[in-house]
Motif scaffolding. Structure first.
Motif, PDB file in Angstrom:
ATOM      1  N   GLY A 209      -5.221   5.536  -9.776  1.00  0.00           N
ATOM      2  CA  GLY A 209      -4.575   4.551  -8.927  1.00  0.00           C
ATOM      3  C   GLY A 209      -3.210   5.107  -8.553  1.00  0.00           C
ATOM      4  N   ALA A 210      -2.809   4.953  -7.307  1.00  0.00           N
ATOM      5  CA  ALA A 210      -1.553   5.559  -6.865  1.00  0.00           C
ATOM      6  C   ALA A 210      -0.747   4.564  -6.045  1.00  0.00           C
ATOM      7  N   SER A 211       0.567   4.553  -6.260  1.00  0.00           N
ATOM      8  CA  SER A 211       1.438   3.692  -5.463  1.00  0.00           C
ATOM      9  C   SER A 211       2.844   4.268  -5.445  1.00  0.00           C
ATOM     10  N   LEU A 212       3.657   3.725  -4.543  1.00  0.00           N
ATOM     11  CA  LEU A 212       5.075   4.077  -4.464  1.00  0.00           C
ATOM     12  C   LEU A 212       5.884   2.788  -4.425  1.00  0.00           C
ATOM     13  N   ALA A 213       7.127   2.880  -4.842  1.00  0.00           N
ATOM     14  CA  ALA A 213       8.009   1.706  -4.841  1.00  0.00           C
ATOM     15  C   ALA A 213       9.403   2.118  -4.405  1.00  0.00           C
ATOM     16  N   ALA A 214      10.035   1.240  -3.632  1.00  0.00           N
ATOM     17  CA  ALA A 214      11.439   1.418  -3.255  1.00  0.00           C
ATOM     18  C   ALA A 214      12.279   0.503  -4.141  1.00  0.00           C
ATOM     19  N   VAL A 215      13.310   1.071  -4.750  1.00  0.00           N
ATOM     20  CA  VAL A 215      14.145   0.336  -5.698  1.00  0.00           C
ATOM     21  C   VAL A 215      15.597   0.440  -5.261  1.00  0.00           C
ATOM     22  N   ASP A 222      10.414  -3.081  -2.339  1.00  0.00           N
ATOM     23  CA  ASP A 222       9.160  -2.956  -1.606  1.00  0.00           C
ATOM     24  C   ASP A 222       8.253  -2.018  -2.387  1.00  0.00           C
ATOM     25  N   THR A 223       6.953  -2.120  -2.112  1.00  0.00           N
ATOM     26  CA  THR A 223       5.978  -1.283  -2.799  1.00  0.00           C
ATOM     27  C   THR A 223       4.732  -1.175  -1.949  1.00  0.00           C
ATOM     28  N   SER A 224       3.981  -0.096  -2.145  1.00  0.00           N
ATOM     29  CA  SER A 224       2.845   0.172  -1.262  1.00  0.00           C
ATOM     30  C   SER A 224       1.645  -0.709  -1.556  1.00  0.00           C
ATOM     31  N   MET A 225       1.427  -1.071  -2.805  1.00  0.00           N
ATOM     32  CA  MET A 225       0.297  -1.942  -3.130  1.00  0.00           C
ATOM     33  C   MET A 225       0.610  -3.378  -2.735  1.00  0.00           C
ATOM     34  N   GLY A 226      -0.422  -4.181  -2.600  1.00  0.00           N
ATOM     35  CA  GLY A 226      -0.227  -5.531  -2.081  1.00  0.00           C
ATOM     36  C   GLY A 226      -0.748  -6.623  -2.977  1.00  0.00           C
ATOM     37  N   PHE A 227      -1.676  -7.402  -2.444  1.00  0.00           N
ATOM     38  CA  PHE A 227      -2.297  -8.503  -3.199  1.00  0.00           C
ATOM     39  C   PHE A 227      -3.157  -7.965  -4.333  1.00  0.00           C
ATOM     40  N   THR A 228      -3.807  -6.832  -4.117  1.00  0.00           N
ATOM     41  CA  THR A 228      -4.613  -6.181  -5.144  1.00  0.00           C
ATOM     42  C   THR A 228      -4.212  -4.714  -5.233  1.00  0.00           C
ATOM     43  N   PRO A 229      -4.652  -4.014  -6.277  1.00  0.00           N
ATOM     44  CA  PRO A 229      -4.366  -2.581  -6.397  1.00  0.00           C
ATOM     45  C   PRO A 229      -5.189  -1.718  -5.463  1.00  0.00           C
ATOM     46  N   ALA A 299      -5.235  17.037   1.846  1.00  0.00           N
ATOM     47  CA  ALA A 299      -4.274  16.912   2.950  1.00  0.00           C
ATOM     48  C   ALA A 299      -4.011  15.446   3.292  1.00  0.00           C
ATOM     49  N   LEU A 300      -5.053  14.619   3.288  1.00  0.00           N
ATOM     50  CA  LEU A 300      -4.890  13.201   3.594  1.00  0.00           C
ATOM     51  C   LEU A 300      -4.017  12.512   2.553  1.00  0.00           C
ATOM     52  N   PHE A 301      -4.245  12.829   1.284  1.00  0.00           N
ATOM     53  CA  PHE A 301      -3.426  12.239   0.226  1.00  0.00           C
ATOM     54  C   PHE A 301      -1.958  12.623   0.411  1.00  0.00           C
ATOM     55  N   CYS A 302      -1.686  13.895   0.644  1.00  0.00           N
ATOM     56  CA  CYS A 302      -0.303  14.349   0.799  1.00  0.00           C
ATOM     57  C   CYS A 302       0.341  13.749   2.051  1.00  0.00           C
ATOM     58  N   TYR A 303      -0.411  13.674   3.128  1.00  0.00           N
ATOM     59  CA  TYR A 303       0.103  13.094   4.371  1.00  0.00           C
ATOM     60  C   TYR A 303       0.498  11.637   4.159  1.00  0.00           C
ATOM     61  N   GLN A 304      -0.388  10.862   3.526  1.00  0.00           N
ATOM     62  CA  GLN A 304      -0.082   9.451   3.328  1.00  0.00           C
ATOM     63  C   GLN A 304       1.080   9.250   2.363  1.00  0.00           C
ATOM     64  N   ALA A 305       1.158  10.074   1.325  1.00  0.00           N
ATOM     65  CA  ALA A 305       2.279   9.957   0.387  1.00  0.00           C
ATOM     66  C   ALA A 305       3.602  10.204   1.107  1.00  0.00           C
ATOM     67  N   LYS A 306       3.656  11.237   1.936  1.00  0.00           N
ATOM     68  CA  LYS A 306       4.880  11.535   2.700  1.00  0.00           C
ATOM     69  C   LYS A 306       5.202  10.402   3.678  1.00  0.00           C
ATOM     70  N   LYS A 307       4.181   9.835   4.283  1.00  0.00           N
ATOM     71  CA  LYS A 307       4.397   8.745   5.243  1.00  0.00           C
ATOM     72  C   LYS A 307       4.976   7.519   4.549  1.00  0.00           C
ATOM     73  N   TRP A 308       4.439   7.187   3.380  1.00  0.00           N
ATOM     74  CA  TRP A 308       4.964   6.028   2.652  1.00  0.00           C
ATOM     75  C   TRP A 308       6.405   6.267   2.197  1.00  0.00           C
ATOM     76  N   ILE A 309       6.687   7.479   1.738  1.00  0.00           N
ATOM     77  CA  ILE A 309       8.061   7.792   1.318  1.00  0.00           C
ATOM     78  C   ILE A 309       9.008   7.662   2.513  1.00  0.00           C
ATOM     79  N   GLY A 310       8.583   8.158   3.648  1.00  0.00           N
ATOM     80  CA  GLY A 310       9.419   8.077   4.847  1.00  0.00           C
ATOM     81  C   GLY A 310       9.643   6.658   5.321  1.00  0.00           C
ATOM     82  N   ALA A 311       8.660   5.789   5.064  1.00  0.00           N
ATOM     83  CA  ALA A 311       8.803   4.392   5.492  1.00  0.00           C
ATOM     84  C   ALA A 311       9.826   3.659   4.646  1.00  0.00           C
TER      85      ALA A 311
END
Length: 311
Positions: A209-215, A222-229, A299-311
């Protein structure tokens, strides 16, 4: 010697640690059941006092199957009667539970009631609690909730853009991996100091399971996960965020039922779905040079991780 056993039940793993009850809580034993549900499930553990590590293949079709193996291991290392408490990481506390609390019948009933909030985690956690209660009936079990870290999210971050009436049913952004993030914040302060920990921080929990959080100022904003994991970043077998229109499209074109769609996004998607070979990043990294499907999954995993960090 009294001890405390901690259980961290993930979607495909079960981590455990045994601590001596003293001022510094030194570890006695640490270990992990990995790749639960797969043919090559593995138990790895370290006897901290003897400084010896061991691993072996095990038959672990589900989390409950790990309990007899864990008890057998404990019996070899300590007197099982010395276990004075068992602590559980619980992935979802719903709208009601935030603080750690003792597991009893009402708590189990509430967790069953909200088990649809996290269907790939709560049922196995409840089953573990019940099996351990039967094995250690006099030992208190304490639930610590992964959603607690995000309980102070700004209201605008919690709101989901659906009819307001569903909020009364507990439908909101909760966020997960909170115990991991709490630990990371403690470690950040210890390593980099209070000023760094009190600033703007991006945290990443990257596993099955993977997520990111802004603190900010030590609190989740804010955090990438929502109502469910299942929401957010692409994961091992979970899709992460998808266009909700897919539900109706696949229902029409594939006659896919609600149950089938749920299984697809939780167990057949993510890295496994894209690669068609494995849900494990280690396997994909080993194959990416020779298998374009593995390369695209990485590549998809790395792309999405970078996109979430940038957001």
């Amino acid at each position: 010697m009294r001890s405390v056993l901690t259980i961290n039940s993930g979607s495909s793993s079960l981590r455990f640690a045994l601590f001596n009850v003293s001022e510094s809580l030194p570890q006695i034993l640490i270990g992990k059941f990995d790749r639960i549900g797969l043919p090559d499930a593995k138990l790895t553990f370290t006897d901290v006092l003897a400084n010896q590590s061991h691993d072996r293949m095990v038959d672990a079709p589900d989390h409950v199957a790990c309990v007899p193996l864990l008890v057998e291991l404990l019996e070899k290392k300590i007197r099982v009667e010395s276990v004075g408490a068992i602590g559980h990481r619980v992935v979802h506390g719903g709208p009601r539970y935030r603080d750690p609390l003792r597991v009893d019948k009402p708590v189990l009933e509430e967790l069953r009631r909200i088990s649809s909030f996290a269907p790939n985690h709560l049922p196995s956690t409840i089953a573990l609690m019940e099996v351990l209660a039967a094995k250690f009936p006099q030992v208190p079990q304490i639930a610590c909730f992964d959603t607690a870290f995000h309980s102070a999210l700004p209201r605008v971050a919690k709101l989901l853009p659906i009819p307001r009436r569903y909020e009364a049913k507990g439908v909101q952004r909760y966020g997960f991996h909170g115990l991991s993030y709490s630990f990371l914040m403690q470690e950040l302060e210890a390593v980099a100091g209070a000023k760094a920990a009190g600033g703007r921080v991006i945290l990443a929990h990257l596993g099955n399971g993977a997520s990111l959080a802004a603190v900010r100022d030590g609190k989740s904003v804010d955090t990438s996960m929502g109502f469910t994991p299942a929401a957010g970043l692409v994961m091992s077998t979970r899709s992460g965020d998808l266009d909700p229109g897919l539900v109706a499209f696949l229902g029409r074109s594939e006659q896919m039922t609600e149950t089938q769609f749920d299984r697809m996004i939780h167990h057949e998607s993510g890295l496994l779905g894209v690669s068609e070979t494995s849900s494990d990043m280690r396997d994909l990294l080993a194959r990416e040079a020779a298998d374009v499907r593995a390369a695209e999954a990485v590549a998809l995993f790395c792309y999405q991780a970078k996109k979430w960090i940038g957001a």
